[in-house]
Design a protein around this motif. Sequence first.
Motif, PDB file in Angstrom:
ATOM      1  N   UNK A  45      -3.638   1.423  -5.669  1.00 39.51           N
ATOM      2  CA  UNK A  45      -4.341   0.139  -5.564  1.00 39.51           C
ATOM      3  C   UNK A  45      -3.537  -0.969  -6.245  1.00 39.51           C
ATOM      4  N   UNK A  46      -2.965  -0.672  -7.405  1.00 38.32           N
ATOM      5  CA  UNK A  46      -2.170  -1.679  -8.126  1.00 38.32           C
ATOM      6  C   UNK A  46      -0.941  -2.098  -7.333  1.00 38.32           C
ATOM      7  N   UNK A  50      -0.433  -5.828  -5.963  1.00 41.30           N
ATOM      8  CA  UNK A  50       0.766  -6.557  -6.387  1.00 41.30           C
ATOM      9  C   UNK A  50       1.539  -7.078  -5.187  1.00 41.30           C
ATOM     10  N   UNK A  51       1.605  -6.287  -4.131  1.00 40.78           N
ATOM     11  CA  UNK A  51       2.296  -6.734  -2.929  1.00 40.78           C
ATOM     12  C   UNK A  51       1.571  -7.908  -2.274  1.00 40.78           C
ATOM     13  N   UNK A  68       8.081  -2.452   1.362  1.00 40.19           N
ATOM     14  CA  UNK A  68       8.471  -1.912   0.060  1.00 40.19           C
ATOM     15  C   UNK A  68       7.248  -1.356  -0.675  1.00 40.19           C
ATOM     16  N   UNK A  69       6.100  -2.027  -0.555  1.00 43.95           N
ATOM     17  CA  UNK A  69       4.870  -1.543  -1.192  1.00 43.95           C
ATOM     18  C   UNK A  69       4.480  -0.180  -0.626  1.00 43.95           C
ATOM     19  N   UNK A  70       4.571  -0.035   0.694  1.00 39.65           N
ATOM     20  CA  UNK A  70       4.211   1.261   1.295  1.00 39.65           C
ATOM     21  C   UNK A  70       5.234   2.332   0.955  1.00 39.65           C
ATOM     22  N   UNK A  74       4.217   5.796  -0.818  1.00 36.01           N
ATOM     23  CA  UNK A  74       4.718   7.096  -0.354  1.00 36.01           C
ATOM     24  C   UNK A  74       5.348   7.881  -1.495  1.00 36.01           C
ATOM     25  N   UNK A  75       6.140   7.204  -2.331  1.00 37.26           N
ATOM     26  CA  UNK A  75       6.756   7.878  -3.475  1.00 37.26           C
ATOM     27  C   UNK A  75       5.706   8.347  -4.480  1.00 37.26           C
TER      28      UNK A  75
END
Length: 100
Positions: A45-46, A50-51, A68-70, A74-75
Amino acid sequence: MTAASPGGYSESVPARDTRTTTVARTETKPAFKTTELMVYVASVIAVLIASLVVGDGDSGVDRFPADRAWLYVTLLTIGYLLSRGLAKSGSREGGRDPRM
């Protein structure tokens, strides 16, 4: 022919079972009861917030784009799955759901 032991007991008597009874328990809690699930959900969620919040820079370029957020989500998911896998790797008991 059976020989008698010094106590007068026959040696053909089977040996007594000396194993103790133990209660089978799982070594780990179910995933929905762990704090790592809560930390994982909060982290996802954070990252997504943030994105959304981090806007365009002075040059009009998005400093934290959705792709980049996704990638970070994923990581985080891979890390969470690895941590649960390592936690369950020493577990002896099968997957029984305690809610049923």
